[in-house]
Design a protein around this motif. Structure first.
Motif, PDB file in Angstrom:
ATOM      1  N   CYS A  26       0.832  -1.194   0.000  1.00  8.35           N
ATOM      2  CA  CYS A  26       0.000   0.000   0.000  1.00  8.35           C
ATOM      3  C   CYS A  26       0.871   1.250   0.000  1.00  8.35           C
ATOM      4  O   CYS A  26       0.648   2.185  -0.760  1.00  8.35           O
ATOM      5  N   HIS A  30      -0.100   2.964  -3.452  1.00  5.96           N
ATOM      6  CA  HIS A  30      -1.343   3.712  -3.355  1.00  5.96           C
ATOM      7  C   HIS A  30      -1.153   5.067  -2.693  1.00  5.96           C
ATOM      8  O   HIS A  30      -0.529   5.163  -1.639  1.00  5.96           O
ATOM      9  N   CYS A  55      -4.901   2.308   2.748  1.00  7.33           N
ATOM     10  CA  CYS A  55      -6.033   2.854   1.996  1.00  7.33           C
ATOM     11  C   CYS A  55      -7.223   1.904   2.195  1.00  7.33           C
ATOM     12  O   CYS A  55      -7.037   0.770   2.641  1.00  7.33           O
ATOM     13  N   CYS A  58      -6.833  -1.702   0.677  1.00  6.24           N
ATOM     14  CA  CYS A  58      -5.888  -2.573   1.370  1.00  6.24           C
ATOM     15  C   CYS A  58      -6.421  -2.951   2.751  1.00  6.24           C
ATOM     16  O   CYS A  58      -6.151  -4.037   3.259  1.00  6.24           O
TER      17      CYS A  58
HETATM   18 ZN   LIG Z   1      -3.577   0.503  -0.538  1.00  7.86          ZN
END
Ligand SMILES: [Zn+2]
Length: 121
Positions: A26, A30, A55, A58
């Motif tokens: 993540c 992300h 996030c 995840c």
């Molecule tokens: Zn993530």
């Protein structure tokens, strides 16, 4: 809620590895808003020293992964790859594979082969 001292050593190692792998994935892939990970099933304080920020996607994946790990019907647990039950299906399966591959490579590149050892055992 399960505490750290209520799970086996192997379970604890698997839980920590899973969290670490999803966190790395993540963090590296992300952007956007992240929230501290928490789980009803486990008291995470004994497992991680600091907060794990993820996030929403995840968060979802890790919740699924940890829940499945704790509900594994096999004792001793076989390697997931060789298991006949296969708790990961479809999208989850593709996603967790990607996470394992990415974070595995990341750890190798950063010299953290000890983390891999936990995963492969
Ligand atoms: Zn993530």
């Amino acid at each position: 809620m399960l505490r750290e001292n209520e799970v086996s050593k192997k379970e604890k190692a698997d839980i920590q590895t899973l969290m670490k792998f999803v966190e790395i994935y993540c963090h590296e892939n992300h952007d956007g808003e992240k929230v501290p990970f928490s789980l009803k099933l486990l008291d995470l304080k004994g497992f991680v020293k600091r907060e794990i920020l993820l996030c929403p996607d995840c968060h979802h994946l890790l919740t699924y992964g940890l829940t499945m790990r704790m509900k594994c019907p096999h004792d001793p647990k076989p390697m997931c790859k060789k298991c006949e039950t296969q708790c990961y299906h479809g999208e989850y399966k593709a996603k967790i594979r990607e996470v394992m591959k990415f974070s595995g490579m990341y750890l190798v590149k950063h010299g953290r082969v000890d983390m891999l050892y936990h995963y492969l055992r």
